[in-house]
Scaffold this motif. Structure first.
Motif, PDB file in Angstrom:
ATOM      1  N   VAL A  30       0.941  -1.177  -0.058  1.00 41.74           N
ATOM      2  CA  VAL A  30       0.041   0.288   0.109  1.00 41.74           C
ATOM      3  C   VAL A  30       0.788   1.184  -0.014  1.00 41.74           C
ATOM      4  O   VAL A  30       0.640   2.248  -0.806  1.00 41.74           O
ATOM      5  CB  VAL A  30      -0.866  -0.063   1.370  1.00 41.74           C
ATOM      6  CG1 VAL A  30      -1.616   1.270   1.264  1.00 41.74           C
ATOM      7  CG2 VAL A  30      -2.004  -1.076   1.074  1.00 41.74           C
ATOM      8  N   ILE A  31       1.831   1.182   0.814  1.00 38.27           N
ATOM      9  CA  ILE A  31       2.802   2.403   0.986  1.00 38.27           C
ATOM     10  C   ILE A  31       3.695   2.635  -0.570  1.00 38.27           C
ATOM     11  O   ILE A  31       3.567   3.803  -1.100  1.00 38.27           O
ATOM     12  CB  ILE A  31       4.184   2.285   1.869  1.00 38.27           C
ATOM     13  CG1 ILE A  31       3.378   2.451   3.402  1.00 38.27           C
ATOM     14  CG2 ILE A  31       4.902   3.383   1.795  1.00 38.27           C
ATOM     15  CD1 ILE A  31       4.270   1.981   4.415  1.00 38.27           C
ATOM     16  N   SER A  34       0.933   3.918  -2.969  1.00 42.09           N
ATOM     17  CA  SER A  34      -0.048   4.893  -2.486  1.00 42.09           C
ATOM     18  C   SER A  34      -0.310   5.963  -3.314  1.00 42.09           C
ATOM     19  O   SER A  34      -1.335   6.768  -3.458  1.00 42.09           O
ATOM     20  CB  SER A  34       0.649   5.590  -0.878  1.00 42.09           C
ATOM     21  OG  SER A  34       1.928   5.971  -1.319  1.00 42.09           O
TER      22      SER A  34
END
Length: 342
Positions: A30-31, A34
């Motif tokens: 997710v990072i 992002s």
């Protein structure tokens, strides 16, 4: 060896609960992606989602199994058949309407799960946990994955791979189950392979991948699962063949052998297709080693000969892979037959 000593001999990675490793993959994924989560619908997203009438009702799910993915947008020129991808869009639309954040989040999470599955599958090959972790992180973070993960219309890639890797994990999983549970395990594995087929055409190689992954167990032909495992592989190959037959006949929406109706020199000449395929292996190699110029829809380049540096590289790569596979297959076959041959 006592339990405490055994635990101390295990690496830090092995001592970590799997749920924490999975959570770490999701957080990292997710990072890493992002920046795309707030992206808008672009390119084919408009056809598959914004203009697609079919996904606006879950009651249309049966239609996905008989129509191309563009029929809901009243476009009849496509030959893409991916019902599971369209079901996913329909479910997301019914819950979140056209919230692009959710449509972006799903492939990112699926990709993170797939990286975790890669980690588990490599570990089952008796490779060190550290090497498995590095390989899985490379899979998760390599830039060449960007389009499949960041592009909403590319959902078929992480979703189909999710089903395929899940199947491999299940079919190579727990061996001390009761006969009924074992049969259910293999039935579920086959079902997941079928879902992979129905998510994207390229996952029809599922049966072959299952056979290759099962090579490691060939020498143990006395194992009680030997027959059912190879029957499962046979059934998966039969399923793949039936799928290809259906795509060539009743599910061939354009009556051609391409995914689109646009005719080019490339699609009309089989030799140009073969020579171009062999020649662009060099480009794929560069993308893996030096990932740059990763932009959407590169111009089509046609290579009419394999007698060039890139062509010879591609040919050598194919020959090397085939040779390695044949030698591995032969070695396992000898191990398999040696007891019978005395």
């Amino acid at each position: 060896m006592s339990k405490n000593k055994k635990n101390k001999s295990r690496s830090f990675i092995d001592r970590l609960p799997k749920k924490y490793i999975l959570l770490s993959f999701i957080i990292i994924g997710v990072i890493a992606y992002s920046s795309v989560l707030n992206g808008e619908f672009i390119f084919d997203d408009e056809i598959l989602i914004l203009r697609n009438e079919s996904i606006r009702s879950l009651g249309n799910i049966p239609k996905f199994f008989s129509d191309s993915i563009t029929s809901g947008a009243f476009i009849d020129s496509g030959n893409f058949y991916r019902p599971i991808q369209m079901i996913a869009y329909s479910v997301l639309y019914s819950l979140f309407r056209t919230d692009s954040f959710i449509f972006h989040l799903l492939p990112v999470v699926l990709h993170s799960f797939n990286a975790f599955f890669v980690f588990l599958l490599i570990k089952r090959l008796k490779i060190s946990s550290l090497a498995a972790l590095v390989a899985a992180l490379l899979f998760l973070l390599h830039p060449v994955q960007t389009q499949a993960v960041a592009y909403i219309s590319g959902l078929a890639d992480p979703l189909g791979l999710f089903f395929l890797l899940s199947s491999l994990l299940i079919l190579s999983g727990e061996k001390s189950l009761s006969p009924i549970k074992k049969n259910l395990q293999y039935a579920l594995g086959l079902f997941l392979i079928l879902l992979a087929f129905l998510t994207k055409e390229s996952f029809v190689v599922g049966g072959l991948l299952l056979a290759i992954y099962t090579f490691k167990d060939w020498k143990d032909k006395t194992h009680p699962e030997f027959q059912i495992r190879w029957l499962t592989i046979l059934f998966s190959v039969i399923l793949g063949g039936a799928y290809l037959l259906a795509r060539a006949t009743i599910l061939n929406f354009t009556k051609g052998f391409g995914l689109a109706t646009v005719e080019t020199t490339y699609t009309q000449n089989i030799w140009l297709r073969v020579s171009t395929f062999i020649s662009v292996i060099w480009d794929y190699f560069l993308l893996l080693v030096f990932p740059k110029d990763l932009y959407y829809e590169k111009p089509l380049t046609i290579f009419s000969t394999i007698f060039s540096l890139r062509g010879l590289f591609g040919l050598a790569t194919i020959v090397s892979l085939l040779t390695g596979t044949i030698l591995g297959f032969t070695k396992k076959t000898i191990q398999f037959l040696s007891p019978a041959l005395g």
